[in-house]
Write an enzyme that holds these catalytic residues in place. Structure first.
Site, PDB file in Angstrom:
ATOM      1  N   GLY A  46       0.834  -1.193   0.000  1.00 18.18           N
ATOM      2  CA  GLY A  46       0.000   0.000   0.000  1.00 18.18           C
ATOM      3  C   GLY A  46       0.866   1.239   0.000  1.00 18.18           C
ATOM      4  O   GLY A  46       2.047   1.190   0.374  1.00 18.18           O
ATOM      5  N   GLN A  51       3.418   9.930   1.055  1.00 18.27           N
ATOM      6  CA  GLN A  51       4.688   9.200   0.954  1.00 18.27           C
ATOM      7  C   GLN A  51       5.454   9.550  -0.317  1.00 18.27           C
ATOM      8  O   GLN A  51       6.658   9.276  -0.396  1.00 18.27           O
ATOM      9  CB  GLN A  51       4.449   7.686   1.001  1.00 18.27           C
ATOM     10  CG  GLN A  51       4.020   7.186   2.370  1.00 18.27           C
ATOM     11  CD  GLN A  51       3.840   5.682   2.356  1.00 18.27           C
ATOM     12  OE1 GLN A  51       2.790   5.189   1.975  1.00 18.27           O
ATOM     13  NE2 GLN A  51       4.868   4.956   2.750  1.00 18.27           N
ATOM     14  N   CYS A  88       6.497  -0.606   6.521  1.00 19.41           N
ATOM     15  CA  CYS A  88       6.116   0.585   5.748  1.00 19.41           C
ATOM     16  C   CYS A  88       7.234   0.905   4.768  1.00 19.41           C
ATOM     17  O   CYS A  88       8.410   0.874   5.143  1.00 19.41           O
ATOM     18  CB  CYS A  88       5.910   1.751   6.711  1.00 19.41           C
ATOM     19  SG  CYS A  88       5.469   3.300   5.899  1.00 19.41           S
ATOM     20  N   LEU A  89       6.877   1.253   3.543  1.00 19.32           N
ATOM     21  CA  LEU A  89       7.890   1.585   2.530  1.00 19.32           C
ATOM     22  C   LEU A  89       8.702   2.814   2.921  1.00 19.32           C
ATOM     23  O   LEU A  89       9.817   2.990   2.441  1.00 19.32           O
ATOM     24  CB  LEU A  89       7.225   1.814   1.168  1.00 19.32           C
ATOM     25  CG  LEU A  89       6.602   0.571   0.516  1.00 19.32           C
ATOM     26  CD1 LEU A  89       5.870   0.957  -0.764  1.00 19.32           C
ATOM     27  CD2 LEU A  89       7.661  -0.489   0.228  1.00 19.32           C
ATOM     28  N   HIS A 130      -3.507   1.436   8.067  1.00 15.77           N
ATOM     29  CA  HIS A 130      -2.123   1.923   7.967  1.00 15.77           C
ATOM     30  C   HIS A 130      -2.037   3.094   6.982  1.00 15.77           C
ATOM     31  O   HIS A 130      -1.431   4.136   7.280  1.00 15.77           O
ATOM     32  CB  HIS A 130      -1.210   0.763   7.533  1.00 15.77           C
ATOM     33  CG  HIS A 130       0.210   1.129   7.305  1.00 15.77           C
ATOM     34  ND1 HIS A 130       1.243   0.611   8.071  1.00 15.77           N
ATOM     35  CD2 HIS A 130       0.802   1.946   6.400  1.00 15.77           C
ATOM     36  CE1 HIS A 130       2.396   1.115   7.638  1.00 15.77           C
ATOM     37  NE2 HIS A 130       2.151   1.924   6.624  1.00 15.77           N
ATOM     38  N   GLU A 131      -2.655   2.929   5.806  1.00 17.98           N
ATOM     39  CA  GLU A 131      -2.551   3.976   4.778  1.00 17.98           C
ATOM     40  C   GLU A 131      -3.341   5.226   5.181  1.00 17.98           C
ATOM     41  O   GLU A 131      -2.886   6.348   4.952  1.00 17.98           O
ATOM     42  CB  GLU A 131      -3.032   3.453   3.420  1.00 17.98           C
ATOM     43  CG  GLU A 131      -2.235   2.271   2.870  1.00 17.98           C
ATOM     44  CD  GLU A 131      -0.723   2.445   2.897  1.00 17.98           C
ATOM     45  OE1 GLU A 131      -0.241   3.586   2.774  1.00 17.98           O
ATOM     46  OE2 GLU A 131      -0.014   1.433   3.063  1.00 17.98           O
ATOM     47  N   HIS A 134      -1.452   7.431   7.415  1.00 18.49           N
ATOM     48  CA  HIS A 134      -0.485   8.297   6.733  1.00 18.49           C
ATOM     49  C   HIS A 134      -1.093   9.664   6.396  1.00 18.49           C
ATOM     50  O   HIS A 134      -0.394  10.680   6.399  1.00 18.49           O
ATOM     51  CB  HIS A 134      -0.008   7.656   5.427  1.00 18.49           C
ATOM     52  CG  HIS A 134       1.152   6.714   5.583  1.00 18.49           C
ATOM     53  ND1 HIS A 134       2.384   7.124   6.044  1.00 18.49           N
ATOM     54  CD2 HIS A 134       1.282   5.392   5.309  1.00 18.49           C
ATOM     55  CE1 HIS A 134       3.222   6.073   6.049  1.00 18.49           C
ATOM     56  NE2 HIS A 134       2.575   5.013   5.619  1.00 18.49           N
TER      57      HIS A 134
END
Ligand code: NI
Length: 156
Positions: A46, A51, A88-89, A130-131, A134
């Site tokens: 995701g 990000q 997380c990326l 999670h997203e 952000h």
């Protein structure tokens, strides 16, 4: 292909609250297409617009092979809870367990501004939460219960 740079966790932009998307035109479509290319190139599950440095309320989540685009998402229902690992990326190489709802329902708009509802369970519910975090400047490390050695994990 439009692969964008993924901001890392010390970037102050990741701590900002993203703004509502009001225009559903080409600019948004290019952003979403670039986010998809970026997510796939990074082999992630995701990605949220902040990000890639765009402070707008847009996220994408991969559910198996299907990409779900959520614009201005709101969680409208939650049920249960489960503690599972996540990563997380923007925080490469770090994994930890986080308590998330077992089930969530999300109301959002698609890339053309049409409202829809989608529900998710387990990993999908986790990814939605999670997203969406952000978009509010929250990183999973804010919520970690226990960090995990990456050697002992087989999921992202
Ligand atoms: Ni993340």
């Amino acid at each position: 292909m439009g692969i964008r740079n993924i901001l890392k966790d010390d970037d102050p932009l990741l701590r900002k609250t993203s703004k509502t998307v009001g225009e559903f035109g080409e600019r948004l479509h290019i952003l979403l297409d670039d986010m998809r290319d970026t997510l796939i190139a990074a082999d992630g599950a995701g990605l949220a617009a902040p990000q890639v440095g765009v402070l707008r309320r847009a996220v994408i989540v991969l559910n198996e092979d299907k990409l779900i685009e959520l614009i201005n998402p709101e969680i409208t229902e939650i049920n249960g809870e489960i503690i599972e690992p996540e990563g997380c990326l923007s925080i490469p190489g770090i994994f930890g367990t986080v308590n998330r709802p077992l089930f969530v329902k999300v109301r959002a708009q698609d890339r053309n501004g049409n409202y829809f509802e989608v529900s998710g369970e387990g990993m999908l519910a986790r990814a939605f939460c999670h997203e969406i975090d952000h978009l509010n400047g929250i990183l999973f490390t804010d919520k970690v219960i226990e960090y995990i050695d990456p050697e002992n994990i087989n999921k992202e």
